[in-house]
Scaffold this motif. Structure first.
Motif, short mmCIF file in Angstrom:
data_model
loop_
_atom_site.label_atom_id
_atom_site.label_comp_id
_atom_site.label_asym_id
_atom_site.label_seq_id
_atom_site.Cartn_x
_atom_site.Cartn_y
_atom_site.Cartn_z
N GLU A 182 -17.70 -9.57 -28.10
CA GLU A 182 -16.70 -9.40 -29.15
C GLU A 182 -15.73 -8.27 -28.79
O GLU A 182 -14.53 -8.39 -28.97
CB GLU A 182 -17.40 -9.10 -30.48
N ARG A 183 -16.29 -7.19 -28.27
CA ARG A 183 -15.44 -6.08 -27.85
C ARG A 183 -14.47 -6.52 -26.76
O ARG A 183 -13.28 -6.19 -26.79
CB ARG A 183 -16.29 -4.92 -27.34
N ALA A 184 -14.99 -7.24 -25.78
CA ALA A 184 -14.16 -7.66 -24.65
C ALA A 184 -13.03 -8.56 -25.13
O ALA A 184 -11.87 -8.42 -24.70
CB ALA A 184 -15.01 -8.36 -23.61
N ALA A 185 -13.35 -9.52 -26.00
CA ALA A 185 -12.32 -10.43 -26.50
C ALA A 185 -11.29 -9.68 -27.32
O ALA A 185 -10.08 -9.93 -27.22
CB ALA A 185 -12.98 -11.53 -27.34
N ASP A 186 -11.75 -8.74 -28.14
CA ASP A 186 -10.83 -7.97 -28.97
C ASP A 186 -9.93 -7.08 -28.12
O ASP A 186 -8.72 -6.98 -28.37
CB ASP A 186 -11.64 -7.13 -29.96
N GLU A 187 -10.50 -6.44 -27.13
CA GLU A 187 -9.70 -5.59 -26.25
C GLU A 187 -8.66 -6.40 -25.48
O GLU A 187 -7.51 -5.96 -25.30
CB GLU A 187 -10.61 -4.84 -25.29
N ALA A 188 -9.05 -7.60 -25.04
CA ALA A 188 -8.09 -8.46 -24.33
C ALA A 188 -6.96 -8.90 -25.26
O ALA A 188 -5.80 -8.95 -24.86
CB ALA A 188 -8.82 -9.68 -23.77
N ASP A 189 -7.31 -9.19 -26.50
CA ASP A 189 -6.31 -9.60 -27.48
C ASP A 189 -5.30 -8.48 -27.73
O ASP A 189 -4.08 -8.69 -27.71
CB ASP A 189 -7.01 -9.99 -28.78
N ARG A 190 -5.80 -7.27 -27.95
CA ARG A 190 -4.91 -6.15 -28.20
C ARG A 190 -4.11 -5.79 -26.96
O ARG A 190 -2.92 -5.44 -27.06
CB ARG A 190 -5.72 -4.95 -28.69
N ALA A 191 -4.75 -5.88 -25.79
CA ALA A 191 -4.03 -5.56 -24.55
C ALA A 191 -2.86 -6.51 -24.33
O ALA A 191 -1.79 -6.09 -23.86
CB ALA A 191 -5.00 -5.63 -23.37
N ALA A 192 -3.05 -7.78 -24.68
CA ALA A 192 -1.96 -8.75 -24.53
C ALA A 192 -0.77 -8.35 -25.39
O ALA A 192 0.39 -8.44 -24.95
CB ALA A 192 -2.45 -10.15 -24.90
N TRP A 193 -1.05 -7.90 -26.60
CA TRP A 193 0.05 -7.51 -27.48
C TRP A 193 0.72 -6.22 -26.99
O TRP A 193 1.95 -6.10 -27.02
CB TRP A 193 -0.44 -7.34 -28.92
N LEU A 194 -0.06 -5.25 -26.54
CA LEU A 194 0.53 -4.01 -26.07
C LEU A 194 1.36 -4.24 -24.80
O LEU A 194 2.39 -3.60 -24.60
CB LEU A 194 -0.56 -2.97 -25.83
N ASN A 195 0.92 -5.17 -23.98
CA ASN A 195 1.73 -5.52 -22.80
C ASN A 195 3.04 -6.17 -23.22
O ASN A 195 4.09 -5.94 -22.60
CB ASN A 195 0.94 -6.47 -21.89
N GLU A 196 3.00 -6.98 -24.27
CA GLU A 196 4.22 -7.60 -24.79
C GLU A 196 5.18 -6.51 -25.28
O GLU A 196 6.39 -6.57 -25.04
CB GLU A 196 3.87 -8.55 -25.94
N LEU A 197 4.64 -5.49 -25.95
CA LEU A 197 5.49 -4.40 -26.41
C LEU A 197 6.09 -3.63 -25.24
O LEU A 197 7.26 -3.22 -25.28
CB LEU A 197 4.68 -3.44 -27.29
N ARG A 198 5.31 -3.43 -24.20
CA ARG A 198 5.84 -2.73 -23.02
C ARG A 198 6.93 -3.55 -22.35
O ARG A 198 7.97 -3.02 -21.92
CB ARG A 198 4.70 -2.43 -22.04
N ASP A 199 6.71 -4.87 -22.28
CA ASP A 199 7.72 -5.73 -21.68
C ASP A 199 9.02 -5.70 -22.49
O ASP A 199 10.12 -5.85 -21.92
CB ASP A 199 7.21 -7.18 -21.59
#
Length: 705
Positions: A588-605
Motif C-alpha cells: 500500500e505504501r509503495a502504490a501510494d508513494e508511486a501515485d504521489r510521485a507521479a503527481w509531483l513529477n507532473e507539477l515539476r514538468d
C-alpha cells in the motif's frame, strides 16, 4: 431462488429498478431475484410470484392508460411538450394553465383518439397547474417549468473564483462555545472576503441532529436536511440575550465559562457537552419577552415554514420525552398525522414552540452570515452542502415517512476502494411518491437551503439519477440501482437556484455514468474535480489544460487527509493501524508513494514545483497547479491553509477514529483558534498566489450548449 419471470422483470423496468448493471470494472452483474422483489415490495408492489407480478404490471399499465392527467409534469422552458389526456373515452376536453401568479392561459388540445395538452415553450418559469375539463369531470396536474441552463450568477459569470472549504464545527474562536458556530462563519467569510479576496466559503452540512445526547457527529447523517442544528447558534448574538435578568445573565455566562474550562484544552469536538450548556442558556433566553417587531418577525417565519416546521418541532419535543428513535415510541406517536400526536402537541405547546423559535434564530443568523459574506465583497458568499440522505430514525424519516421506502438503506456498490460495497443506513425517497407529491418535499428542501446562500453543493449528486438500494438484512453488494427522474430533480434544482441567484456544484466523484456528467454540464451544474483523482485513460495524472471547465476543483476533500498529511502518507498508516487495508502495508505504501510521485513529477514538468520544495511549498504548488486548469471555481481547504495533517473523516470506521470530531489544528497537532488563523502569515501568502494567477485567466461567460 428462481430467476425473474418476464412480468417481474418488466415490472422492475417500469419502476426504474435495475435487474442487471455493470460493475466498476465494466463487468455485467445480474441482480439477485430476492433483491429485486424486496425493492419492489418497498415500492408497495407484491410481485412475489408470477401471477402477482402479472397483476401488478397490469394495474400499472391501466393507471398509465386511464389517468386523466399525470400527477406532475416537469418541462424545460423553450421546449414544447405534449401531455397525454386519458380515461375519458375520447370525449372532447378543454384545457388551460393556471400560472403561479394566478394568470390563466388557454391550452390547445390536439389529437383525436389519443388527445394531448400542448405545453408551449414560452410559459414562464415556475410552478403552475394544468386544468382539464370534460363533460363528465375535471382533472389537474402540477406543471413545473424549469430553466434549460443555470447561468453562473454575478461576477463569477465572467471570471474564475476561489474560496475556502471548512468544517464549521472545527473552526473554533475565543467566543464560541467549544464548537464553530454561525458567528464564526460570518467572521471567516468577512475576513477571507475582505482580506484575502475569496469569493465563497464552502461549509459542511449544517443540518439538524438529535436534540438529545448522543448527538450524531456526522454532518452527512442528519436528522433533518431541511432544518438546521441549533448547536451552531451564537447565544450572545440573540437580541433577547441582552435583556436577560441579571441572575439569568450570570447563569448563562457561567455555563459558557464552564464549557471553555472543560473543552479548551480538549483535542476533540464534544457536541454533547456544548449542546447541554447551550440548551440551558437558550431556555433562559427563550423566557425573555420579544419586542412587538421581533414577535411579528417570528410569527411571519412560522407562517412561512408552516406544517413542515410544526412537524419538525413536534418531533424534537417528542424526542426529549421518548428518545431519539421514533420506531420505539408508543404506537400512537409513530406518525405525525395520528391523533395522539396532535394531543401531544397541544399538551406540550411550550416545548414545541421553543423548537420553532430555535429554527427562527438559526434562520436569522444564517441570513447574517450570508450578508456579512456579500458585504465583504464575496461574489458568491456561503456555499451550503446537502447530504445525500437522512438518519433512519430522525425527523425527516418520521415527518416524511410516507415518501421514504420502508426496509431499504441507501449505499454504494462494490468498487476498487471498497470491494464489499457500502451501507449508509439511510432510507431513500420513493421515486413514485415524489412524483405523486409533485416533488414538494424536495423543492421545499432546496428552497430552504438556498434561502441564505450563494451556492449549494450536492453531495453524491448522482443520487438524482440513480441510488443504490440495499434491502435491510442484505449485504451491501446484494443491492441494486433504482432510477429517479433526473430531468425533474435537476430541473427543480436549477429553478430554485435560478430564483435564489445561486450556483450549484455537484459532487460527481466515484462510479459515475459519463452521460450523467454530460447532462449536468448541459444544465449548467458544476461538477467536482479532485486533483488526486484526475487521471487519463492510462491512469496518468491528467494535464491541467484537460480538466473540466464546468467544475469546482480542489486538492483534497473531507474524506482524505489535509494535503500535508496526504503528502506524508498518513492515510496509509492510519488505515493500517485501524486494520482497513486489504493488502500488505508495504504494498500500500509503495502504490501510494508511486501515485504521489507521479503527481509531483507532473507539477515539476509544469514548472510550479522546485526539486527541493518542502511541505508548505509543495502545498502551494499543488494549488498553483489548480490555477492552470480551466475550472471555474477553486476550493482551498482551510486545513491546508493552517498546515493541519489530520483527516476529518476516515471512511470505513465508526468508533475506531474520532470522525467529525477533529478540531482545526496546526502542523504540530495543536488546535488553533480562528483568531490565530486570521493573524497568521500563511493565509495571505496563499491567497496572493491564487489571486495573481487566477485573474489573468479570465474566461468568457458560459452559455447554454
Amino acid at each position: 431462488m428462481h430467476e425473474l419471470t418476464d412480468a417481474q422483470r418488466e415490472l422492475a423496468r417500469a419502476y426504474g429498478v435495475a435487474t442487471e448493471y455493470d460493475d466498476w470494472r465494466g463487468k455485467p452483474v445480474v441482480v439477485p431475484t430476492g433483491t429485486v422483489l424486496a425493492v419492489l415490495a418497498a415500492l408497495g408492489l407484491d410481485a412475489g410470484d408470477a401471477d402477482k407480478a402479472v397483476a401488478a404490471l397490469s394495474a400499472f399499465r391501466d393507471r398509465q392508460r386511464t389517468q386523466p392527467l399525470p400527477p406532475c409534469v416537469v418541462t424545460r422552458q423553450g421546449v414544447p411538450v405534449e401531455v397525454p389526456l386519458g380515461g375519458r373515452g375520447g370525449a372532447p376536453a378543454k384545457a388551460w394553465f393556471e400560472l403561479e401568479d394566478d394568470a390563466r392561459v388557454d391550452a390547445p388540445v390536439v389529437g383525436g383518439a389519443a388527445p394531448t395538452v400542448v405545453v408551449p415553450g414560452d410559459l414562464p418559469l415556475g410552478y403552475h397547474t394544468i386544468h382539464a375539463r370534460w363533460p363528465d369531470g375535471t382533472a389537474t396536474s402540477t406543471l413545473i417549468v424549469t430553466p434549460p441552463f443555470l447561468d453562473l450568477p454575478g461576477a463569477v459569470a465572467t471570471r474564475r473564483a476561489w474560496g475556502l472549504a471548512a468544517q464549521l464545527y472545527s473552526v473554533r474562536s475565543r467566543d464560541s462555545w467549544g464548537v464553530g458556530d454561525l458567528a464564526d462563519l460570518a467572521t471567516l467569510a468577512t475576513w477571507s472576503g475582505s482580506a484575502l479576496g475569496a469569493d465563497f466559503v464552502l461549509v459542511n452540512p449544517l443540518s439538524a441532529a438529535e436534540p438529545v445526547p448522543p448527538m450524531e457527529p456526522s454532518p452527512y447523517l442528519p436528522s433533518s436536511r431541511r432544518f438546521t442544528n441549533p448547536l451552531y447558534l451564537r447565544v450572545e448574538d440573540i437580541p433577547e440575550y441582552a435583556d436577560l435578568p441579571p441572575v439569568d445573565l450570570a447563569e448563562a455566562e457561567t455555563l459558557r465559562a464552564e464549557v471553555h474550562h472543560r473543552l479548551d484544552a480538549l483535542d476533540a469536538i464534544d457536541r454533547d457537552t456544548v449542546w447541554a450548556a447551550k440548551a440551558a442558556a437558550l431556555r433562559l433566553v427563550h423566557a425573555v419577552p420579544r419586542t412587538p417587531e421581533r414577535e411579528r418577525a417570528y410569527r411571519d417565519y412560522v407562517r412561512r415554514e408552516a406544517d413542515a416546521l410544526h412537524d419538525f418541532a413536534t418531533w424534537c419535543a417528542l424526542v426529549e420525552g421518548y428518545g431519539a428513535d421514533w420506531h420505539h415510541w408508543p404506537a400512537g406517536l409513530r406518525h405525525p398525522d395520528l391523533p395522539e400526536v396532535t394531543a401531544f402537541r397541544n399538551g406540550h405547546g411550550e416545548a414545541v414552540e421553543r423548537h420553532r423559535w430555535l429554527q427562527w434564530l438559526l434562520d436569522e443568523q444564517l441570513a447574517s452570515a450570508q450578508t456579512s459574506a456579500r458585504q465583504a465583497g464575496m461574489a458568491v458568499g456561503v456555499m451550503h452542502d446537502l447530504a445525500v440522505g437522512v438518519h433512519h430514525a430522525g425527523a425527516d424519516a418520521w415527518t416524511l415517512q410516507d415518501t421514504f421506502a420502508e426496509g431499504i438503506h441507501v449505499g454504494a456498490p462494490p468498487d476498487e476502494f471498497n470491494q464489499v460495497g457500502q451501507d449508509w443506513s439511510q432510507p431513500p425517497w420513493r421515486p413514485d411518491r415524489l412524483v405523486e407529491n409533485a416533488y414538494t418535499p424536495y423543492r421545499e428542501l432546496i428552497r430552504a437551503l438556498l434561502r441564505h446562500a450563494g451556492a449549494l453543493r450536492i453531495d453524491h449528486i448522482i443520487g438524482l439519477f440513480r441510488l443504490w438500494w440495499v434491502p435491510q438484512g442484505a449485504s451491501p453488494d446484494q443491492g441494486t440501482y433504482v432510477r429517479y427522474d433526473h430531468e425533474a430533480l435537476v430541473g427543480i434544482l436549477a429553478l430554485e437556484a435560478h430564483r435564489a441567484g445561486a450556483l450549484v456544484v455537484g459532487e460527481d466523484l466515484g462510479n459515475v455514468e459519463p452521460s450523467a456528467r454530460a447532462y449536468l454540464a448541459e444544465r449548467g451544474i458544476l461538477g467536482t474535480s479532485l486533483l488526486w483523482f484526475e487521471r487519463d485513460a492510462d491512469g496518468h495524472p491528467l494535464p491541467a489544460q484537460k480538466w473540466r471547465e464546468c467544475s469546482l476543483a480542489s486538492v483534497t476533500t473531507h474524506d482524505l487527509p489535509p494535503t500535508a498529511g496526504y503528502l506524508a502518507g498518513e492515510h496509509v498508516e492510519l488505515r493500517d493501524r485501524l486494520g482497513l487495508l486489504t493488502r500488505p502495508v508495504e504494498d500500500e505504501r509503495a502504490a501510494d508513494e508511486a501515485d504521489r510521485a507521479a503527481w509531483l513529477n507532473e507539477l515539476r514538468d509544469e514548472g510550479v514545483l522546485a526539486d527541493d520544495a518542502g511541505t508548505e511549498d509543495t502545498v502551494t504548488a499543488l494549488y498553483r497547479y489548480l490555477t492552470r486548469t480551466p475550472a471555474r471555481l477553486l476550493a482551498v481547504a482551510l486545513t491546508d491553509v493552517v498546515g493541519d495533517r489530520r483527516i476529518q473523516n476516515q471512511p470505513g470506521t465508526t468508533d475506531e477514529y474520532p470522525n467529525w470530531r477533529v478540531p482545526l489544528s496546526g502542523p504540530d497537532g495543536r488546535p488553533v483558534l480562528l483568531e490565530e488563523v486570521m493573524a497568521a502569515r500563511r493565509p495571505a501568502e496563499l491567497a496572493a498566489m491564487l489571486t495573481s494567477h487566477l485573474q489573468p485567466a479570465s474566461a468568457e461567460p458560459r452559455t447554454s450548449p
